[in-house]
Design an enzyme around this catalytic site. Structure first.
Site, mmCIF file in Angstrom:
data_model
loop_
_atom_site.group_PDB
_atom_site.id
_atom_site.type_symbol
_atom_site.label_atom_id
_atom_site.label_comp_id
_atom_site.label_asym_id
_atom_site.label_seq_id
_atom_site.Cartn_x
_atom_site.Cartn_y
_atom_site.Cartn_z
ATOM 1 N NE ARG A 106 -4.123 -1.665 0.061
ATOM 2 C CZ ARG A 106 -4.157 -2.555 -0.940
ATOM 3 N NH1 ARG A 106 -3.204 -2.572 -1.842
ATOM 4 N NH2 ARG A 106 -5.148 -3.427 -1.017
ATOM 5 C CD GLU A 108 -2.251 3.924 -6.600
ATOM 6 O OE1 GLU A 108 -3.268 3.355 -7.064
ATOM 7 O OE2 GLU A 108 -1.377 3.312 -5.956
ATOM 8 C CG HIS A 159 -1.927 -0.005 -7.578
ATOM 9 N ND1 HIS A 159 -2.642 0.724 -6.661
ATOM 10 C CD2 HIS A 159 -1.963 -1.295 -7.137
ATOM 11 C CE1 HIS A 159 -3.088 -0.080 -5.702
ATOM 12 N NE2 HIS A 159 -2.690 -1.316 -5.976
#
Length: 344
Positions: free
Chosen positions: A248, A277, A296
């Site tokens: 994370r 993001e 990601h």
């Protein structure tokens, strides 16, 4: 985009908002499952992380959500737009962007897909580790631009790997590291037997940082773990060590990491998740030294994506048909007088 014919069933009595982009590619079959079960699928104009202000208007007359990492705050869940919402089916395992307590109080079921992403994320974590350690990313960039620049990296075999958060994914990473004959350390408040059987030694965070050649982050996000790795912790790491974060983004203070890399406090880092993001174009990580970055995508293995998409859709279908879904995050909701779903 999904074909319009797929989005418009002959007759539907549920509307499902899909904010997880997987539904358009590896999740196409799961979209067809939803249509066949009598669901109309609503797509946002753009697949992105929707903050509360952007998410709330999309929820009108929606019964289920095929959810990405959108911000389901107490405010948005209690809004008039979300009055018909019965289930948030999370594509993935992270749920720190969902106010679980508020959802439970309102009678909204939350499901997720723990276990289905473990091996794919562990594979990718080790790919990041190998890539940054052996300078694969810088070699690729050099040759991509017509150059031929060789750089010395560091061995992986026989070195020490420190795993911060050694649950399912951390243990899966440990299994891969064992094949490289690595010494295995872990920091976790709840040591698990499977990791210990692999030879993982559970130690304090400070000891792990001081002794590890590679530090891989897999801890859950809690108020205690936010910015868990900041300047003081980075200073404990060895100058020739590496940090890998496929867990994370909020586990790491990104400004401190960029400063540490530029000062050559550690040898390098590989990062797949971020506080914000997509990563802002002016973010300090863009100019950090020896940093391997990816957008990601640790869970983006097609075979895994098919399985997760199926589970995400099936949870919605189960509840629509009056059945308790599997992998419910808040099972206590079924005892609530506010439960919105009608069970058979």
């Amino acid at each position: 985009r999904l074909e319009s014919s797929i989005l418009q069933p002959m007759a539907s009595d549920w509307t499902v908002l899909a904010t997880a982009s997987a539904i358009e590619d590896v999740g196409q079959a799961s979209a067809e499952m939803l249509i066949e079960a009598g669901c109309d699928i609503r797509l946002p104009k753009k697949f992105q992380t929707h903050p509360t202000a952007a998410l709330q208007p999309l929820l009108a007359s929606v019964q289920g959500i095929y959810a990405g990492v959108d911000e389901f705050s107490a405010e948005v869940l209690a809004s008039k737009e979300a009055a018909e919402l019965q289930i948030i089916s999370r594509w993935g395992v992270g749920y720190d962007s969902i106010d679980v307590a508020a959802a439970t109080e309102l009678g909204i079921v939350i499901t997720y897909t723990p276990g289905l992403l473990d091996e794919a994320v562990a594979d990718y974590t080790f790919a990041l580790l190998l890539g940054v350690a052996r300078r694969i990313h810088t070699g690729h960039l050099s040759m991509h631009h017509g150059g031929w620049s060789q750089q010395w990296g560091h061995d992986v075999h026989g070195k020490t790997l420190g795993i911060v958060g050694c649950g399912r994914i951390g243990t899966a990473v440990a299994r891969r590291a064992a094949g490289f004959n690595m010494r295995l350390l872990a920091y976790d408040p709840f040591p698990n037997e499977a990791a210990q059987e692999l030879g993982v030694e559970f130690v304090s965070l400070k000891t792990l940082l001081q002794q590890s050649d590679y530090v891989s982050l897999h801890a859950a996000v809690t108020p205690e773990t936010e910015d868990l790795i900041s300047a003081p912790q980075l200073q404990h790491m060895k100058p020739n060590s590496y940090l890998i974060n496929a867990g994370r983004g909020t586990l790491v203070n990104e400004t401190d990491l960029a400063a540490c890399l530029n000062a050559h406090g550690i040898a390098g880092a590989a990062v797949d998740t971020y506080h914000v993001e997509p990563l802002p174009v002016d973010h300090p990580l863009h100019s950090a030294a020896n940093l391997l970055m990816s957008p990601h995508q640790a869970s983006f293995a097609a075979e895994t994506g098919h399985r997760v998409s199926h589970a995400c859709a099936q949870a919605i279908i189960d509840l629509k048909q009056g059945q308790r879904p599997q992998l419910v995050l808040n099972p206590e909701v079924f005892e609530s007088p506010n439960l919105r779903a009608v069970l058979a």
